[in-house]
Design an enzyme around this catalytic site. Structure first.
Site, mmCIF file in Angstrom:
data_model
loop_
_atom_site.group_PDB
_atom_site.id
_atom_site.type_symbol
_atom_site.label_atom_id
_atom_site.label_comp_id
_atom_site.label_asym_id
_atom_site.label_seq_id
_atom_site.Cartn_x
_atom_site.Cartn_y
_atom_site.Cartn_z
ATOM 1 N N GLU A 1 -48.262 10.005 -7.274
ATOM 2 C CA GLU A 1 -46.840 10.219 -7.579
ATOM 3 C C GLU A 1 -46.119 10.275 -6.240
ATOM 4 O O GLU A 1 -46.448 11.116 -5.402
ATOM 5 C CB GLU A 1 -46.635 11.551 -8.311
ATOM 6 C CG GLU A 1 -47.419 11.711 -9.594
ATOM 7 C CD GLU A 1 -46.904 10.844 -10.720
ATOM 8 O OE1 GLU A 1 -45.753 10.370 -10.626
ATOM 9 O OE2 GLU A 1 -47.649 10.618 -11.676
ATOM 10 N N CYS B 1 -38.681 15.183 -4.853
ATOM 11 C CA CYS B 1 -38.741 13.738 -5.072
ATOM 12 C C CYS B 1 -37.665 13.316 -6.050
ATOM 13 O O CYS B 1 -37.228 12.180 -6.069
ATOM 14 C CB CYS B 1 -40.114 13.351 -5.609
ATOM 15 S SG CYS B 1 -40.514 14.234 -7.117
HETATM 16 N N1 LIG Z 1 -43.300 11.784 -7.556
HETATM 17 C C1 LIG Z 1 -43.597 13.065 -7.542
HETATM 18 O O1 LIG Z 1 -43.980 13.659 -8.549
HETATM 19 C C2 LIG Z 1 -43.456 13.846 -6.256
HETATM 20 C C3 LIG Z 1 -43.461 15.234 -6.329
HETATM 21 C C4 LIG Z 1 -43.347 15.966 -5.149
HETATM 22 C C5 LIG Z 1 -43.222 15.317 -3.933
HETATM 23 N N2 LIG Z 1 -43.207 13.966 -3.900
HETATM 24 C C6 LIG Z 1 -43.020 13.275 -2.609
HETATM 25 O O2 LIG Z 1 -43.717 13.984 -1.594
HETATM 26 C C7 LIG Z 1 -43.069 13.819 -0.342
HETATM 27 C C8 LIG Z 1 -42.825 15.159 0.290
HETATM 28 O O3 LIG Z 1 -43.962 15.924 0.363
HETATM 29 P P1 LIG Z 1 -44.818 16.025 1.702
HETATM 30 O O4 LIG Z 1 -43.904 16.057 2.877
HETATM 31 O O5 LIG Z 1 -45.768 17.145 1.520
HETATM 32 O O6 LIG Z 1 -45.548 14.607 1.664
HETATM 33 P P2 LIG Z 1 -46.684 14.022 2.653
HETATM 34 O O7 LIG Z 1 -47.044 12.666 2.164
HETATM 35 O O8 LIG Z 1 -46.301 14.170 4.067
HETATM 36 O O9 LIG Z 1 -47.894 15.023 2.427
HETATM 37 C C9 LIG Z 1 -48.482 15.158 1.145
HETATM 38 C C10 LIG Z 1 -49.926 15.580 1.344
HETATM 39 O O10 LIG Z 1 -50.622 14.513 1.966
HETATM 40 C C11 LIG Z 1 -51.348 15.024 3.083
HETATM 41 N N3 LIG Z 1 -51.514 13.932 4.054
HETATM 42 C C12 LIG Z 1 -50.689 13.573 5.060
HETATM 43 N N4 LIG Z 1 -51.223 12.531 5.733
HETATM 44 C C13 LIG Z 1 -52.385 12.225 5.115
HETATM 45 C C14 LIG Z 1 -53.381 11.241 5.336
HETATM 46 N N5 LIG Z 1 -53.300 10.351 6.301
HETATM 47 N N6 LIG Z 1 -54.423 11.210 4.493
HETATM 48 C C15 LIG Z 1 -54.524 12.084 3.461
HETATM 49 N N7 LIG Z 1 -53.627 13.051 3.232
HETATM 50 C C16 LIG Z 1 -52.561 13.121 4.044
HETATM 51 C C17 LIG Z 1 -50.498 16.176 3.565
HETATM 52 O O11 LIG Z 1 -51.247 17.036 4.387
HETATM 53 C C18 LIG Z 1 -50.096 16.796 2.242
HETATM 54 O O12 LIG Z 1 -51.145 17.601 1.731
HETATM 55 C C19 LIG Z 1 -41.775 13.095 -0.670
HETATM 56 O O13 LIG Z 1 -41.915 11.727 -0.387
HETATM 57 C C20 LIG Z 1 -41.618 13.334 -2.154
HETATM 58 O O14 LIG Z 1 -40.795 12.387 -2.798
HETATM 59 C C21 LIG Z 1 -43.334 13.223 -5.018
HETATM 60 N N1 LIG Z 2 -40.889 17.546 -11.394
HETATM 61 C C1 LIG Z 2 -39.829 17.945 -10.495
HETATM 62 C C2 LIG Z 2 -39.839 17.187 -9.212
HETATM 63 C C3 LIG Z 2 -41.139 17.133 -8.491
HETATM 64 C C4 LIG Z 2 -40.939 16.461 -7.156
HETATM 65 O O1 LIG Z 2 -40.563 16.916 -6.169
HETATM 66 C C5 LIG Z 2 -38.491 17.716 -11.159
HETATM 67 O O2 LIG Z 2 -38.425 17.242 -12.284
HETATM 68 O O3 LIG Z 2 -37.472 17.997 -10.521
#
Ligand SMILES: NC(=O)c1ccc[n+]([C@@H]2O[C@H](COP(=O)([O-])OP(=O)(O)OC[C@H]3O[C@@H](n4cnc5c(N)ncnc54)[C@H](O)[C@@H]3O)[C@@H](O)[C@H]2O)c1
Ligand SMILES: N[C@@H](CCC=O)C(=O)O
Length: 535
Positions: free
Chosen positions: A290, A324
């Site tokens: 996600e 997100c």
């Molecule tokens: N679509 C969804 O449901 C959803 C929900 C929440 C957050 N997000 C997305 O998450 C991002 C923000 O969160 P963040 O800053 O924690 O994201 P991030 O991608 O920086 O980190 C997410 C996780 O990945 C790990 N990570 C980083 N580099 C890695 C690598 N090379 N290999 C494996 N793992 C690695 C991090 O340590 C962390 O645990 C935004 O882009 C947001 O849109 C999406």
């Molecule tokens: N599920 C959450 C978003 C998760 C991502 O950051 C929402 O619906 O706002």
């Protein structure tokens, strides 16, 4: 189809209905005070039911008061990943043979334990990722929902087993879903509890075992869930927690030959890298990822502007836009653009920026220094290339002697930015929204869809034809109309399964929905001819 009978955990709504909201606030504030004394401890890895100390540790501080140390955490590396994967592999055979109803019961128990500790976990988030009380309690509610919903899905499908008849006399057939083996689970900082709980439960309840890595800024809430799992009776080795950096821990997890599948929530960059690595290593299991969003809202000339202003304000600025699902670009009909924008700016100026534990705070501090740097950069760009209508700076602590040293920034509204400018195409994950006047709904939809992301979208319109056209044409997983509480954020498990199209996800099957758990399994058709043998 029969409507779902699932009931969401809705703490704030229930207190509001019962007229006991003040009770909730008092209890939350007491919990925030209580847990303060627990901070400062050193937290180990948790592998095979054992606590493992490491030579290296990392420090986690409070984003709202960076002088406050929350704890020291074991910094895992490749050798710890190897140990955790070995433990998960050893535990797999027995766990997958555990009857599905016992697995479901264990996760229901976990939900009940969290329900009893709801305020404690909610309060933890005030310190760990600076989440406000309303947002944090909703997140704990969501975690409880994930546990109960996935348990009920396993029960509804009787462990995902279908009797596929006796097509010819003597041929007995069953088709069922089987786990893959060891799953890697890597979670983000912004929903450190609900998303970690949701993905880990998805992997485990379906009979896989797991190695779990939380974001480096939010390991405390991950430990809180592992405490719950231990209390619920999860067998040793089924769930293993390895804290540490993305490169040091996450990368070896992805590359490990015995990690069969991966559940990831985080940035597009990392998620797609995981998928590429799986392809390069010719792994056959799934990458359930996600990813990010750049979520558009259209405000039509028929819109109720009070709803639109409220929805965009909360969608863009709650939890400082670190979702997100945050509203990040608005296409507003030119006939109402001036009024909408003036009202949005006025209401944004009234939003309270402050400590997350304060009752009135909406805009909470940013998670880390890189977020502050990104904020400075995009505000400089906005000032150079467009018009900053409000915000655009860090909060000046000389004017706010109530604020400790933390990452406090102003919610920012920008206009006069071309629709294809990087400020309007890239995900920033900050309290930052761009406003773009358009001449028709058609132009708004075309521009909304002109994005590599497709996570959440909102529409404000009082015209039924417009609403139907928008639903037919919008390229987005989550589609909300006239949602005053927030234009694009705040999905509920079961009612609003959460996920994205395009580069916002890899599978098109959404968390908290009826097609989520199947992704953690593969199908097997079993046939026995004659009377001998169990199916
Ligand atoms: N679509 C969804 O449901 C959803 C929900 C929440 C957050 N997000 C997305 O998450 C991002 C923000 O969160 P963040 O800053 O924690 O994201 P991030 O991608 O920086 O980190 C997410 C996780 O990945 C790990 N990570 C980083 N580099 C890695 C690598 N090379 N290999 C494996 N793992 C690695 C991090 O340590 C962390 O645990 C935004 O882009 C947001 O849109 C999406
Ligand atoms: N599920 C959450 C978003 C998760 C991502 O950051 C929402 O619906 O706002």
């Amino acid at each position: 189809m029969t409507p779902s009978q699932f009931e969401n955990e809705l703490t704030i709504h229930e207190h509001t209905q019962a007229g006991t909201l003040d009770e909730f606030h008092r209890a939350y504030e007491a919990a925030v005070d209580d847990i303060r004394s627990d901070f400062g401890a050193t937290h180990p890895l948790r592998i095979d039911g054992d606590e493992i100390e490491t030579e290296e540790t990392f420090t986690v501080t409070n984003p709202g008061d960076t002088d406050q140390v929350l704890g020291e955490f074991a910094a895992g590396d490749e050798t710890h990943v190897d140990e955790a994967v070995a433990a998960a592999s050893d535990a797999y055979d027995e766990w997958k043979e555990t009857p599905w109803d016992e697995r479901a019961a264990l996760f229901r128990d976990a939900a009940d334990i969290i329900q009893d500790r709801k305020l404690e976990i909610t309060a933890l988030m005030a310190y760990e990722n600076a989440k406000t009380r309303n947002e944090a309690i909703a997140e704990v509610d969501e975690a409880i929902d994930f546990l109960r919903y996935y348990s009920s899905e396993l029960e509804r499908t009787e462990g995902y087993s279908a009797d596929t008849r006796e097509p010819t006399p003597g041929q007995r057939c069953v088709s069922d879903l089987q786990p893959y083996g060891v799953f890697g689970v890597v979670s983000p900082f912004n929903f450190p509890f609900a998303i970690l709980v949701g993905m880990t439960t998805g992997a485990l309840i379906t009979g896989n075992t797991a190695v779990v890595k939380p974001a480096s800024t939010t390991p405390l809430t991950a430990h809180a869930f592992f405490d719950v799992l231990a209390e619920a009776g999860i067998p040793d080795g089924v769930a293993n927690l390895v804290t540490g950096g993305g490169r040091a821990v996450g990368q070896p997890m992805i590359e490990h030959e015995d990690v069969a599948g991966f559940a990831f929530t985080g940035s597009r960059e990392v998620g797609l890298e995981i998928q590429r690595t799986f392809d390069e290593l010719d792994k056959r299991g799934p990458v359930i990822a996600e990813l990010g969003g750049k979520n558009p809202v259209i405000v039509s000339d028929s819109a109720d502007l009070s709803k639109a202003v409220s929805g965009v304000k909360f969608g863009a600025f709650s939890f400082s836009g670190q979702k997100c699902s945050a509203t990040s670009r608005v296409y507003v009909h030119e006939d109402v653009a001036d009024e909408f924008t003036e009202r949005l700016v006025a209401e944004t100026n009234d939003l309270s920026v402050g400590k997350p534990e304060n009752r009135e705070t909406v805009v909470s501090p940013l998670i880390d220094d890189s977020a502050i740097e990104r904020y400075d950069d995009i505000c400089d760009t906005a000032a150079a290339d467009g018009t900053v209508l409000t915000g655009g700076s860090r909060v000046d602590r000389d004017d706010r002697d109530d604020l400790p040293a933390g990452r406090y920034v102003e919610p920012t509204v920008v206009t006069d930015i071309p629709h294809d400018h990087a400020l309007a195409t890239d995900e920033h994950f900050l309290p930052f929204v761009t406003i773009h006047p358009v001449s028709s709904l058609e132009e708004g939809i075309t521009k909304a869809n002109d994005s590599e992301y497709g996570l959440c979208a909102g529409l404000f319109s009082e015209d039924e034809d417009e609403i139907n056209t928008w639903f037919d044409r919008i390229e987005s997983g989550m589609c909300y109309v006239n949602r005053e509480q927030s234009a694009t954020t705040g999905a509920l498990v079961d009612a609003q399964p959460f996920g994205g199209w395009k580069y916002s996800g890899t599978t098109g099957k959404f968390a908290g929905g009826p097609w989520y758990l199947q992704q953690f399994m593969r199908q097997q058709s079993r046939t026995v001819v004659g009377d001998v043998g169990q199916l």
